[in-house]
Write a protein that holds these residues in place. Structure first.
Motif, PDB file in Angstrom:
ATOM      1  N   HIS A 107       2.388  91.535 -14.186  1.00  0.00           N
ATOM      2  CA  HIS A 107       0.944  91.341 -14.048  1.00  0.00           C
ATOM      3  C   HIS A 107       0.334  90.537 -15.183  1.00  0.00           C
ATOM      4  CE1 HIS A 107       1.389  94.294 -10.903  1.00  0.00           C
ATOM      5  NE2 HIS A 107       1.967  95.097 -11.769  1.00  0.00           N
ATOM      6  N   HIS A 108       0.998  89.481 -15.609  1.00  0.00           N
ATOM      7  CA  HIS A 108       0.455  88.702 -16.724  1.00  0.00           C
ATOM      8  C   HIS A 108      -0.506  87.621 -16.248  1.00  0.00           C
ATOM      9  CE1 HIS A 108       3.594  85.689 -15.880  1.00  0.00           C
ATOM     10  NE2 HIS A 108       4.326  86.753 -15.629  1.00  0.00           N
ATOM     11  N   ARG A 117      -7.599  85.571 -21.027  1.00  0.00           N
ATOM     12  CA  ARG A 117      -6.466  86.295 -20.448  1.00  0.00           C
ATOM     13  C   ARG A 117      -6.082  87.517 -21.278  1.00  0.00           C
ATOM     14  NH1 ARG A 117      -1.667  82.596 -20.022  1.00  0.00           N
ATOM     15  NH2 ARG A 117      -3.110  81.505 -18.659  1.00  0.00           N
ATOM     16  N   GLY A 118      -6.006  87.361 -22.581  1.00  0.00           N
ATOM     17  CA  GLY A 118      -5.576  88.461 -23.439  1.00  0.00           C
ATOM     18  C   GLY A 118      -6.476  89.673 -23.345  1.00  0.00           C
ATOM     19  N   ARG A 119      -7.776  89.446 -23.368  1.00  0.00           N
ATOM     20  CA  ARG A 119      -8.728  90.561 -23.303  1.00  0.00           C
ATOM     21  C   ARG A 119      -8.657  91.287 -21.964  1.00  0.00           C
ATOM     22  NH1 ARG A 119     -11.810  86.624 -25.994  1.00  0.00           N
ATOM     23  NH2 ARG A 119     -12.802  86.015 -24.060  1.00  0.00           N
ATOM     24  N   ILE A 120      -8.327  90.563 -20.898  1.00  0.00           N
ATOM     25  CA  ILE A 120      -8.245  91.174 -19.572  1.00  0.00           C
ATOM     26  C   ILE A 120      -6.907  91.868 -19.350  1.00  0.00           C
ATOM     27  CG2 ILE A 120      -8.175  90.649 -17.095  1.00  0.00           C
ATOM     28  CD1 ILE A 120     -10.235  88.409 -17.703  1.00  0.00           C
ATOM     29  N   ILE A 121      -5.820  91.230 -19.769  1.00  0.00           N
ATOM     30  CA  ILE A 121      -4.478  91.739 -19.474  1.00  0.00           C
ATOM     31  C   ILE A 121      -4.015  92.804 -20.474  1.00  0.00           C
ATOM     32  CG2 ILE A 121      -2.046  91.075 -19.151  1.00  0.00           C
ATOM     33  CD1 ILE A 121      -3.984  90.152 -16.948  1.00  0.00           C
ATOM     34  N   VAL A 146       3.095  86.227 -25.294  1.00  0.00           N
ATOM     35  CA  VAL A 146       2.909  87.664 -25.446  1.00  0.00           C
ATOM     36  C   VAL A 146       1.891  87.941 -26.545  1.00  0.00           C
ATOM     37  CG1 VAL A 146       4.068  89.845 -25.967  1.00  0.00           C
ATOM     38  CG2 VAL A 146       5.265  88.085 -24.650  1.00  0.00           C
ATOM     39  N   ASP A 147       1.961  87.182 -27.647  1.00  0.00           N
ATOM     40  CA  ASP A 147       1.030  87.373 -28.762  1.00  0.00           C
ATOM     41  C   ASP A 147      -0.413  87.223 -28.301  1.00  0.00           C
ATOM     42  OD1 ASP A 147       3.285  87.626 -30.317  1.00  0.00           O
ATOM     43  OD2 ASP A 147       3.064  85.679 -31.318  1.00  0.00           O
ATOM     44  N   SER A 153      -4.387  94.308 -27.930  1.00  0.00           N
ATOM     45  CA  SER A 153      -3.872  95.618 -27.534  1.00  0.00           C
ATOM     46  C   SER A 153      -4.616  96.751 -28.232  1.00  0.00           C
ATOM     47  CB  SER A 153      -2.386  95.712 -27.868  1.00  0.00           C
ATOM     48  OG  SER A 153      -1.904  97.020 -27.636  1.00  0.00           O
ATOM     49  N   GLY A 154      -4.733  97.848 -27.537  1.00  0.00           N
ATOM     50  CA  GLY A 154      -5.307  99.050 -28.122  1.00  0.00           C
ATOM     51  C   GLY A 154      -4.253 100.017 -28.616  1.00  0.00           C
TER      52      GLY A 154
END
Length: 180
Positions: A107-108, A117-121, A146-147, A153-154
């Motif tokens: 699901h990337h 994208r990062g904030r959503i995924i 990935v970075d 990430s939380g």
């Protein structure tokens, strides 16, 4: 292969930095957010279970970063850690002598603009990791695709690993360099 340890010990300084020159495989930095207790004020962090380490990488093609991930995963596993590798694509060229836990995160969503994208995924990937790997003690992000996601990430103790040879080249030539 080493027997799983009932409790793993990680040596850290009072300020949380690892002790030593970083070349000892069992010295993994864990912040104070982890459950456990310091045995003494400057020494060891004891965990009552095997630490879970998750390594995230786009795929396991036969390149350098992928070999580093497999080498680290094997080393962590030999030290008694519970190791999981999360890939974005089920494209595996490299084989490991050990049976490693590899999970495919499908699901990337590359169609989402890179700027958001990062904030959503990231929350979706966090849930995927927690569901498939359990609560990780350490998450290592490998390579830029990935970075871009895991920097949002939380999950605690998420680190972006920089794979480069520039550092070694600079160290080898630091006395011959001129600035100007």
């Amino acid at each position: 292969q080493a027997e799983p340890q009932e409790s793993a010990i990680f040596q850290v300084q009072k300020d949380g930095r690892p002790i030593g020159n970083g070349d000892q495989a069992n010295q993994v930095f864990l912040s104070g957010k982890q459950k456990g207790s310091f045995i003494n004020s400057g020494g060891f962090f004891r965990m009552s279970r095997r630490p879970t380490i998750v390594m995230v990488i786009p795929d396991l093609k036969g390149n350098g970063a992928e070999r580093v991930v497999l080498t680290l995963a094997t080393g962590f596993e030999q030290q008694g850690c519970n190791v999981h590798i999360v890939v974005f694509h089920d494209f595996i060229e490299l084989e490991s002598g050990n049976t490693l836990n590899v999970h495919e995160f499908k699901h990337h969503h590359r169609w989402i603009p890179r700027s958001i994208r990062g904030r959503i995924i990231a929350p979706i990937l966090d849930r995927f990791i927690t569901h498939h790997c359990g609560k990780p003690d350490l998450v290592l992000s490998n390579l830029m695709p990935v970075d871009r996601i895991l920097c949002h990430s939380g999950l605690p103790n998420t680190f972006l690993v920089v794979h480069t040879v520039i550092g070694k080249e600079l160290l080898d030539n630091r006395h011959n360099m001129t600035i100007g």
